[in-house]
Design a protein around this motif. Structure first.
Motif, PDB file in Angstrom:
ATOM      1  N   HIS A  17       0.859  -1.197   0.000  1.00  8.02           N
ATOM      2  CA  HIS A  17       0.000   0.000   0.000  1.00  8.02           C
ATOM      3  C   HIS A  17       0.883   1.231   0.000  1.00  8.02           C
ATOM      4  O   HIS A  17       1.936   1.252   0.634  1.00  8.02           O
ATOM      5  CB  HIS A  17      -0.935   0.013   1.212  1.00  8.02           C
ATOM      6  N   HIS A  18       0.442   2.265  -0.707  1.00  6.46           N
ATOM      7  CA  HIS A  18       1.253   3.470  -0.889  1.00  6.46           C
ATOM      8  C   HIS A  18       1.185   4.426   0.296  1.00  6.46           C
ATOM      9  O   HIS A  18       1.980   5.362   0.359  1.00  6.46           O
ATOM     10  CB  HIS A  18       0.807   4.197  -2.156  1.00  6.46           C
ATOM     11  N   ARG A  19       0.265   4.215   1.245  1.00  6.56           N
ATOM     12  CA  ARG A  19       0.146   5.124   2.387  1.00  6.56           C
ATOM     13  C   ARG A  19       0.469   4.414   3.687  1.00  6.56           C
ATOM     14  O   ARG A  19      -0.079   3.351   3.985  1.00  6.56           O
ATOM     15  CB  ARG A  19      -1.272   5.700   2.466  1.00  6.56           C
ATOM     16  N   ALA A  20       1.344   5.037   4.478  1.00  7.34           N
ATOM     17  CA  ALA A  20       1.733   4.452   5.759  1.00  7.34           C
ATOM     18  C   ALA A  20       0.610   4.533   6.781  1.00  7.34           C
ATOM     19  O   ALA A  20       0.624   3.790   7.772  1.00  7.34           O
ATOM     20  CB  ALA A  20       2.974   5.151   6.291  1.00  7.34           C
ATOM     21  N   ASP A  21      -0.361   5.437   6.569  1.00 10.82           N
ATOM     22  CA  ASP A  21      -1.462   5.589   7.522  1.00 10.82           C
ATOM     23  C   ASP A  21      -2.720   4.834   7.074  1.00 10.82           C
ATOM     24  O   ASP A  21      -3.809   5.072   7.598  1.00 10.82           O
ATOM     25  CB  ASP A  21      -1.786   7.079   7.728  1.00 10.82           C
ATOM     26  N   SER A  22      -2.584   3.946   6.126  1.00  9.81           N
ATOM     27  CA  SER A  22      -3.732   3.192   5.611  1.00  9.81           C
ATOM     28  C   SER A  22      -4.117   2.066   6.561  1.00  9.81           C
ATOM     29  O   SER A  22      -3.334   1.634   7.415  1.00  9.81           O
ATOM     30  CB  SER A  22      -3.398   2.601   4.238  1.00  9.81           C
ATOM     31  N   LEU A  23      -5.330   1.570   6.395  1.00 14.07           N
ATOM     32  CA  LEU A  23      -5.783   0.424   7.172  1.00 14.07           C
ATOM     33  C   LEU A  23      -4.955  -0.811   6.814  1.00 14.07           C
ATOM     34  O   LEU A  23      -4.707  -1.667   7.667  1.00 14.07           O
ATOM     35  CB  LEU A  23      -7.270   0.170   6.915  1.00 14.07           C
ATOM     36  N   THR A  24      -4.510  -0.887   5.568  1.00  9.62           N
ATOM     37  CA  THR A  24      -3.649  -1.992   5.144  1.00  9.62           C
ATOM     38  C   THR A  24      -2.347  -1.992   5.936  1.00  9.62           C
ATOM     39  O   THR A  24      -1.920  -3.025   6.466  1.00  9.62           O
ATOM     40  CB  THR A  24      -3.347  -1.898   3.639  1.00  9.62           C
ATOM     41  N   ALA A  25      -1.694  -0.822   6.022  1.00 11.79           N
ATOM     42  CA  ALA A  25      -0.436  -0.719   6.766  1.00 11.79           C
ATOM     43  C   ALA A  25      -0.658  -1.007   8.245  1.00 11.79           C
ATOM     44  O   ALA A  25       0.165  -1.667   8.888  1.00 11.79           O
ATOM     45  CB  ALA A  25       0.165   0.674   6.575  1.00 11.79           C
ATOM     46  N   HIS A  26      -1.771  -0.516   8.780  1.00 18.07           N
ATOM     47  CA  HIS A  26      -2.107  -0.783  10.176  1.00 18.07           C
ATOM     48  C   HIS A  26      -2.261  -2.286  10.405  1.00 18.07           C
ATOM     49  O   HIS A  26      -1.738  -2.836  11.388  1.00 18.07           O
ATOM     50  CB  HIS A  26      -3.416  -0.060  10.530  1.00 18.07           C
ATOM     51  N   THR A  27      -2.957  -2.965   9.507  1.00 19.04           N
ATOM     52  CA  THR A  27      -3.175  -4.401   9.635  1.00 19.04           C
ATOM     53  C   THR A  27      -1.853  -5.160   9.537  1.00 19.04           C
ATOM     54  O   THR A  27      -1.639  -6.146  10.253  1.00 19.04           O
ATOM     55  CB  THR A  27      -4.155  -4.885   8.550  1.00 19.04           C
ATOM     56  N   ALA A  28      -0.963  -4.693   8.676  1.00 19.57           N
ATOM     57  CA  ALA A  28       0.350  -5.331   8.547  1.00 19.57           C
ATOM     58  C   ALA A  28       1.150  -5.179   9.834  1.00 19.57           C
ATOM     59  O   ALA A  28       1.791  -6.133  10.298  1.00 19.57           O
ATOM     60  CB  ALA A  28       1.115  -4.726   7.371  1.00 19.57           C
ATOM     61  N   ARG A  29       1.110  -3.987  10.432  1.00 14.68           N
ATOM     62  CA  ARG A  29       1.848  -3.767  11.680  1.00 14.68           C
ATOM     63  C   ARG A  29       1.293  -4.634  12.798  1.00 14.68           C
ATOM     64  O   ARG A  29       2.053  -5.237  13.573  1.00 14.68           O
ATOM     65  CB  ARG A  29       1.790  -2.283  12.071  1.00 14.68           C
ATOM     66  N   ARG A  30      -0.027  -4.716  12.899  1.00 13.94           N
ATOM     67  CA  ARG A  30      -0.641  -5.548  13.933  1.00 13.94           C
ATOM     68  C   ARG A  30      -0.309  -7.032  13.716  1.00 13.94           C
ATOM     69  O   ARG A  30      -0.064  -7.775  14.673  1.00 13.94           O
ATOM     70  CB  ARG A  30      -2.164  -5.343  13.926  1.00 13.94           C
ATOM     71  N   SER A  31      -0.292  -7.443  12.469  1.00 14.89           N
ATOM     72  CA  SER A  31       0.048  -8.833  12.166  1.00 14.89           C
ATOM     73  C   SER A  31       1.496  -9.119  12.537  1.00 14.89           C
ATOM     74  O   SER A  31       1.814 -10.190  13.081  1.00 14.89           O
ATOM     75  CB  SER A  31      -0.188  -9.121  10.679  1.00 14.89           C
ATOM     76  N   ALA A  32       2.385  -8.158  12.258  1.00 13.34           N
ATOM     77  CA  ALA A  32       3.795  -8.320  12.615  1.00 13.34           C
ATOM     78  C   ALA A  32       3.952  -8.434  14.129  1.00 13.34           C
ATOM     79  O   ALA A  32       4.734  -9.258  14.624  1.00 13.34           O
ATOM     80  CB  ALA A  32       4.603  -7.137  12.079  1.00 13.34           C
ATOM     81  N   GLU A  33       3.206  -7.620  14.867  1.00 12.44           N
ATOM     82  CA  GLU A  33       3.260  -7.685  16.332  1.00 12.44           C
ATOM     83  C   GLU A  33       2.800  -9.051  16.828  1.00 12.44           C
ATOM     84  O   GLU A  33       3.373  -9.620  17.770  1.00 12.44           O
ATOM     85  CB  GLU A  33       2.381  -6.585  16.933  1.00 12.44           C
ATOM     86  N   ARG A  34       1.768  -9.576  16.188  1.00 15.57           N
ATOM     87  CA  ARG A  34       1.237 -10.887  16.591  1.00 15.57           C
ATOM     88  C   ARG A  34       2.263 -11.989  16.323  1.00 15.57           C
ATOM     89  O   ARG A  34       2.434 -12.911  17.115  1.00 15.57           O
ATOM     90  CB  ARG A  34      -0.058 -11.161  15.807  1.00 15.57           C
ATOM     91  N   LEU A  35       2.938 -11.892  15.203  1.00 16.09           N
ATOM     92  CA  LEU A  35       3.962 -12.871  14.857  1.00 16.09           C
ATOM     93  C   LEU A  35       5.148 -12.783  15.812  1.00 16.09           C
ATOM     94  O   LEU A  35       5.699 -13.801  16.240  1.00 16.09           O
ATOM     95  CB  LEU A  35       4.423 -12.649  13.418  1.00 16.09           C
ATOM     96  N   GLU A  36       5.541 -11.562  16.156  1.00 17.93           N
ATOM     97  CA  GLU A  36       6.634 -11.384  17.117  1.00 17.93           C
ATOM     98  C   GLU A  36       6.264 -11.967  18.474  1.00 17.93           C
ATOM     99  O   GLU A  36       7.094 -12.602  19.141  1.00 17.93           O
ATOM    100  CB  GLU A  36       6.985  -9.900  17.248  1.00 17.93           C
ATOM    101  N   ALA A  37       5.010 -11.764  18.886  1.00 21.79           N
ATOM    102  CA  ALA A  37       4.554 -12.308  20.168  1.00 21.79           C
ATOM    103  C   ALA A  37       4.591 -13.830  20.160  1.00 21.79           C
ATOM    104  O   ALA A  37       4.751 -14.466  21.215  1.00 21.79           O
ATOM    105  CB  ALA A  37       3.137 -11.820  20.478  1.00 21.79           C
ATOM    106  N   ALA A  38       4.465 -14.416  18.977  1.00 20.65           N
ATOM    107  CA  ALA A  38       4.502 -15.875  18.850  1.00 20.65           C
ATOM    108  C   ALA A  38       5.928 -16.399  18.692  1.00 20.65           C
ATOM    109  O   ALA A  38       6.127 -17.600  18.498  1.00 20.65           O
ATOM    110  CB  ALA A  38       3.654 -16.321  17.665  1.00 20.65           C
ATOM    111  N   GLY A  39       6.908 -15.494  18.763  1.00 21.50           N
ATOM    112  CA  GLY A  39       8.296 -15.922  18.732  1.00 21.50           C
ATOM    113  C   GLY A  39       9.010 -15.787  17.409  1.00 21.50           C
ATOM    114  O   GLY A  39      10.156 -16.217  17.275  1.00 21.50           O
ATOM    115  N   TYR A  40       8.374 -15.191  16.425  1.00 20.97           N
ATOM    116  CA  TYR A  40       9.009 -15.018  15.126  1.00 20.97           C
ATOM    117  C   TYR A  40       9.880 -13.763  15.086  1.00 20.97           C
ATOM    118  O   TYR A  40       9.543 -12.749  15.702  1.00 20.97           O
ATOM    119  CB  TYR A  40       7.959 -14.898  14.016  1.00 20.97           C
TER     120      TYR A  40
END
Length: 226
Positions: A17-40
């Motif tokens: 996505h071309h915007r850092a403030d998009s819902l897509t970028a937000h969802t990617a950041r939240r997904s990354a946090e979830r993966l990190e919490a799982a040990g990735y």
């Protein structure tokens, strides 16, 4: 946190996505946090922010007579990131019931002959893939059933399976727009009133919940829990 491996695993999260403030970028950041919490260990690849050029060029055009072809330095750098990942999570807005051009171009240039396919033993064999597509269509729109089927055929079967991935799944996240919209049988676009205030906050919370559930289900299939 438990994980069925003593070795830290890597998740490549690809944002299209071309915007850092998009819902897509937000969802990617939240997904990354979830993966990190799982040990990735998370490698976050923002295609727009990193200036990736999705246009095919002569250097990255497949040579069907040479599967050892040396592609461009940019393509090889991205190949290393894919190769080093145990799981790949692509987060993108659904355009025309498919992925945006920048994500398609990334696959065209990087998931190339000799690297991602064209070998008796695929180099990407055993990896797992999650596609998170954000759609403006509402959950009760009849179009979503066909959208899900098209995405699964193109992404799971046409790309991930063809490249030897052990598992690939599509998570379709509907209701991504602030104003609900749908096309009627006559082709007219019907746009509803904007959702605001507490109702909008509740819509965001529900969207986050559904995205989290897709990631958690994907991790559960991987044998990883937080």
């Amino acid at each position: 946190m438990t994980q069925h491996s003593s070795k830290a695993r890597t998740a490549l999260v690809v944002v299209a996505h071309h915007r850092a403030d998009s819902l897509t970028a937000h969802t990617a950041r939240r997904s990354a946090e979830r993966l990190e919490a799982a040990g990735y260990r998370v490698d976050l690849l923002d295609l727009h922010a990193e200036g990736f050029d999705p246009r095919m060029n002569a250097a990255d055009q497949p040579d069907w007579g040479d599967r050892e072809k040396a592609y461009s330095d940019e393509a090889h750098a991205h190949m290393r990131r894919v190769r080093d990942a145990d799981v790949v999570v692509a987060v993108f807005p659904v355009y025309w019931q498919s992925v945006p051009a920048i994500l398609k171009g990334w696959i065209d240039r990087v998931w190339n002959y000799g690297f991602a396919y064209g070998r008796s033993k695929p180099r990407l064999a055993g990896k797992r893939m999650l596609w998170l597509g954000l759609a403006g269509a509402t959950a009760d729109d009849p179009i979503t059933e066909g959208m899900q089927s098209l995405l699964e055929a193109g992404l799971n079967e046409g790309i991930a399976y063809y490249c030897g991935f052990a598992h690939s799944t599509v998570g379709l996240l509907t209701d991504a727009e602030e104003r609900p919209q749908r096309v009627d049988a006559a082709g007219n676009l019907l746009v509803g009133d904007a959702v605001t205030g507490a109702e909008r906050e509740a819509q965001y919370a529900d969207f986050d919940r559904r995205a989290r559930e897709f990631v958690e289900k994907f991790l559960a299939a991987e044998g990883v829990t937080a």
